[in-house]
Design an enzyme around this catalytic site. Structure first.
Site, PDB file in Angstrom:
ATOM      1  N   HIS A   1       8.017  -2.589   2.319  1.00  0.00           N
ATOM      2  CA  HIS A   1       7.764  -1.148   2.278  1.00  0.00           C
ATOM      3  C   HIS A   1       9.030  -0.327   2.052  1.00  0.00           C
ATOM      4  O   HIS A   1       9.108   0.500   1.138  1.00  0.00           O
ATOM      5  CB  HIS A   1       7.101  -0.674   3.573  1.00  0.00           C
ATOM      6  CG  HIS A   1       5.737  -1.230   3.820  1.00  0.00           C
ATOM      7  ND1 HIS A   1       4.883  -1.591   2.797  1.00  0.00           N
ATOM      8  CD2 HIS A   1       5.063  -1.492   4.967  1.00  0.00           C
ATOM      9  CE1 HIS A   1       3.746  -2.042   3.308  1.00  0.00           C
ATOM     10  NE2 HIS A   1       3.837  -1.984   4.613  1.00  0.00           N
TER      11      HIS A   1
ATOM     12  N   HIS B   1       0.809  -1.220   0.000  1.00  0.00           N
ATOM     13  CA  HIS B   1       0.000   0.000   0.000  1.00  0.00           C
ATOM     14  C   HIS B   1       0.844   1.272   0.000  1.00  0.00           C
ATOM     15  O   HIS B   1       0.353   2.337  -0.380  1.00  0.00           O
ATOM     16  CB  HIS B   1      -0.984   0.002   1.180  1.00  0.00           C
ATOM     17  CG  HIS B   1      -0.375   0.247   2.514  1.00  0.00           C
ATOM     18  ND1 HIS B   1       0.151  -0.760   3.303  1.00  0.00           N
ATOM     19  CD2 HIS B   1      -0.205   1.388   3.221  1.00  0.00           C
ATOM     20  CE1 HIS B   1       0.608  -0.248   4.428  1.00  0.00           C
ATOM     21  NE2 HIS B   1       0.400   1.055   4.402  1.00  0.00           N
TER      22      HIS B   1
END
Length: 491
Positions: free
Chosen positions: A243, A181
């Protein structure tokens, strides 16, 4: 071979199927994001959203659950009774045990005839293969189907490869959306434009003009309800492997020849393959593992990691990682890359800091000994870009003072800025792969991370304690100090 060209928007109808549809991710992120996409007419008109779970619920019970649990994750300013009612009309609930093949025939009966299908696997990775096999067995996979895989994708390189092999039996690579995300955040995508849509920074975006790069993803919360999962994972697998390395790729990549998904991902892959492998000596010197102890967070008392519910006594799982990396290519030669992430830190803050080189000589007596030229890209809690530079202070003389040039993305544009999950879900629906990880990217990231994890096991040292509500262990600051630098918020 390019197998990832974007396709036109799917023909109607569309069935979006969420495995783990009543779980935490679905409640907090996926269903609110889909509501926002619905509100702004970004879902195909004949879209049905099917939440799957093992609860023997009727649809009315599921809708009541959504009313109670999901509504609170939608901003009041975005909520209207009419939009909410029409969104609820899109929802369906199917009681499915993902391990039971016969249940998938129940799912098949719930789907629209001839629909495009998106299968979102918001489950433990251990269920991915069985779900795909059962979808295949029920005849629910065709060339238009897509599957979204949530992290973590594997526990190590071998398990990641196994997941990729197993899922790849049923879905082609261009049908697989490995979601991170952070790649859906507006500022991260703006970084591509900042670098490749302007001429200002490109001549300086390299050694020796950049002194160092810092990437921080700090969380103020503890492990909370994820304790059972987190203790078997740790900060390196949970955050760095995906990430932080993805953020590093966008900072360090060469200009792609186009925005074609494979053109972008080819350049990201080159960064991952250029990361200098860490030896045991490097692991001992250039990495820091930490674990939070009791302290205070947001003004409230916070227990230590070992006192959290469902954490085994004496656990050596790290909740903090800081490390220094190097990229072995001409652009980034001799530029240290500092990565840091942790839980129960002083603030929820994610940012990228490009620290430009010190002046070789200054004619201003009152100038700081070191340059304060920095480009700061804040990802959360607010999103903005700041360029720090020196200016003359008003008055007589030539006294210098740092000033900031701000690009506040919240006020610079009148258009609404979608949240990360909303943006990425729309990309999945439209078949756009640019902001999703390709298989070779995932495996290259594991190839670099795994020797560090193995090195920690061989060193057999406990994580260094840091007080909840702080910026991590003192060793993290020492890691920076050896390079004549410091974490920005500690400056």
């Amino acid at each position: 071979m390019n197998t990832s060209k974007p396709r036109p928007a799917p023909s109607e109808p569309l069935d979006l199927v969420i495995f783990g549809g009543v779980g935490d991710l679905s409640v907090r992120k996926l269903l609110p994001a889909l509501y926002m996409a619905h509100l702004h007419n970004n879902l195909p008109p004949a879209t049905r959203i099917h939440a799957l779970g093992r609860q023997a619920w009727e649809r009315t019970e599921f809708v009541a659950f959504v009313q109670e649990k999901v509504r609170g994750f939608i901003e009041n300013k975005a909520f209207t009774d009419a939009a909410w009612a029409s969104f609820l009309d899109r929802l369906n609930y199917v009681s499915v045990d993902a391990t039971q093949a016969p249940d998938f025939h129940t799912l098949a009966a719930a789907l629209q005839s001839g629909s495009d299908r998106v299968y979102y696997l918001a489950t433990a990775p251990s269920l991915f293969v069985g779900i795909c096999a059962n979808l295949h067995g029920a005849g629910l996979i065709d060339e238009r189907a897509r599957v979204v895989l949530e992290k973590p994708l594997g526990h190590d390189l071998a398990s990641a490869r196994q997941i990729n092999d197993d899922v790849g039996r049923y879905f082609q690579e261009q049908q697989i959306f490995r979601i991170d995300h952070y790649l859906g955040k507006e500022t991260v995508q703006n970084l591509m434009v900042l670098r490749f849509g302007n001429t200002i920074f490109e001549p300086l975006w390299r050694s020796p003009y950049i002194k160092s790069v810092q990437i921080t993803v700090a969380e103020a919360v503890g492990v909370g309800s994820r304790a059972g999962f987190y203790d078997g994972t740790g900060a390196m697998r949970d955050m760095v492997q995906n990430h932080l390395l993805q953020l590093l790729c966008i900072v360090a990549m060469e200009p792609p020849v186009s925005l074609d998904p494979d053109a972008v991902r080819d350049e990201k892959l080159k960064v991952l393959r250029s990361l200098r492998p860490m030896t045991m000596a490097d692991v001992a010197r250039d990495t820091v593992r930490g674990q939070y102890s009791a302290g205070a967070s947001n003004g409230d008392a916070a227990v230590g990691y070992l006192q959290e519910a469902n954490i085994p006594e004496g656990s050596a799982t790290e909740t903090f990682v800081a490390l220094k990396a190097h990229i072995n290519n001409w652009r980034w030669a001799n530029v240290p890359i500092f990565l840091r992430t942790g839980k129960r830190m002083a603030a929820r803050q994610s940012e990228i800091v490009i620290e430009f080189a010190d002046l070789p000589f200054t004619i201003f007596q009152d100038s700081p000994h070191k340059s304060v030229n920095r480009l700061m890209i804040r990802l959360q809690p607010e999103e903005h870009i700041q360029l720090h530079m020196m200016a003359k202070e008003p008055g007589s003389g030539m006294k210098l003072r740092p000033v900031n040039l701000n690009l506040d993305l919240e006020t610079a544009f009148s258009e609404r800025r979608a949240e990360a999950y909303e943006r990425l879900l729309i990309d999945v629906i439209k078949g756009r792969l640019t902001h999703f990880m390709r298989r070779d990217e995932l495996e290259a990231a594991w190839s670099w991370v795994e020797p560090i994890i193995n090195g920690w096991q061989q060193l057999n040292e406990k994580p260094k304690a840091y007080t909840a509500g702080s910026w991590g262990p003192a060793a993290s600051s020492a890691l920076m100090a050896r390079e004549g630098s410091s974490w920005v918020e500690e400056s």
